[in-house]
Design an enzyme around this catalytic site. Sequence first.
Site, short mmCIF file in Angstrom:
data_model
loop_
_atom_site.label_atom_id
_atom_site.label_comp_id
_atom_site.label_asym_id
_atom_site.label_seq_id
_atom_site.Cartn_x
_atom_site.Cartn_y
_atom_site.Cartn_z
CE LYS A 13 -1.77 13.47 -19.38
NZ LYS A 13 -1.09 14.31 -20.37
CE LYS A 34 -6.56 10.51 -23.61
NZ LYS A 34 -6.45 9.04 -23.49
CG ASP A 35 -0.67 14.54 -27.31
OD1 ASP A 35 -1.79 14.01 -27.38
OD2 ASP A 35 0.13 14.58 -28.25
NE ARG A 36 6.63 17.56 -20.47
CZ ARG A 36 7.92 17.79 -20.27
NH1 ARG A 36 8.82 17.06 -20.90
NH2 ARG A 36 8.31 18.76 -19.46
#
Length: 351
Positions: free
Chosen positions: A51, A80-82
């Site tokens: 992503k 998880k980090d954006r």
Amino acid sequence: MSDRPHPVPRLTGTPPISGRFKVAPEDFRVDEIAAFDPDGAGEHCHVRLRKRDLTTKRAVELLCRALGADPRQAGWAGMKDRHAVTTQWVSVFGVSPEDARGAEVEGLEVLEAHAHGRKRKPGQLRGNRFELVVRDVPEDALPALREALETLVARGAPNAFGAQRFGRDGDNVAKARAWLVEGGRPPRGRFEKRLYVSALQSDAFNRALAERLEEGSFDRPIDGDLFRKEDTGGLFVSDDLARATERCAAWEISPTGPMFGRKMRAPEGEAGAREARLREALGLDDAVLARFGKLGLGTRRPYRVRVADAELAPAEGGVRLAFALPSGAYATVVLGELFKGGLVDASRAGS
């Protein structure tokens, strides 16, 4: 005692170094190290996805919408980090691997999909591999960065909880204390309740870790310590401090700190006395721990984590950094040790 998250001292003694990270999502890459592979049979479809500029929750919602699945039955091992490019496993119920492989979602790519008998649950990962580009780093900063990174590889990184654990404005500890310690009105939703319990536990752990860092014992034993075996995760108390010191130096064991809860195993001796004093100072008596309920039964957390496969090299306009951390550890803590207060998160600064 302050309701703000407690600051944790730095292990490394190098000076602050300026730089910017997350200038673009591609500058911050995270690859999940899975705890298991799907077995090929069952009603849950496990999807490994990549992503970009999406939160895990949003990516799963979009994937489920594309596949006609219920996002409430989806699962994942960790958030998880954006503002990053990340890969991770998620599970979707009642979808065929063939349909999942054909899904088309903006900002998301399905890398593989396989059937499995159970959904993927929080914590079911070994760790994460990070590859970062930090920009606008002074040209003469590389030696200091190498020195700090070598310290972290040798002694481990302090296993502190990062700022994201305490809410965007850092006020989750105050909200948690108002509810759990002072007897105020509880939050409505279970998710918010879990956040507040977690924030209170995490702040207590950071306070215990800060004391160990200040005296230089976060990676060596004190009397009564409860140790975690690095290979199996088993916990034990040793009455042979000399032998325990050798085993810590060899990365066989690490001392642990408190994630308070009514089922947490307490250490003994001096370590136990310190944690008892901390509980009293924070007002975490048995009645408060009972209010945690199943949201915070309590556990032990190592005071340090191993920084594995570390790499540091110059890059155009900055440096390229790579390392792996076990599950539950924060890359921002490693970056804080390397750059101190000089690092700017460009995704938050609007750069």
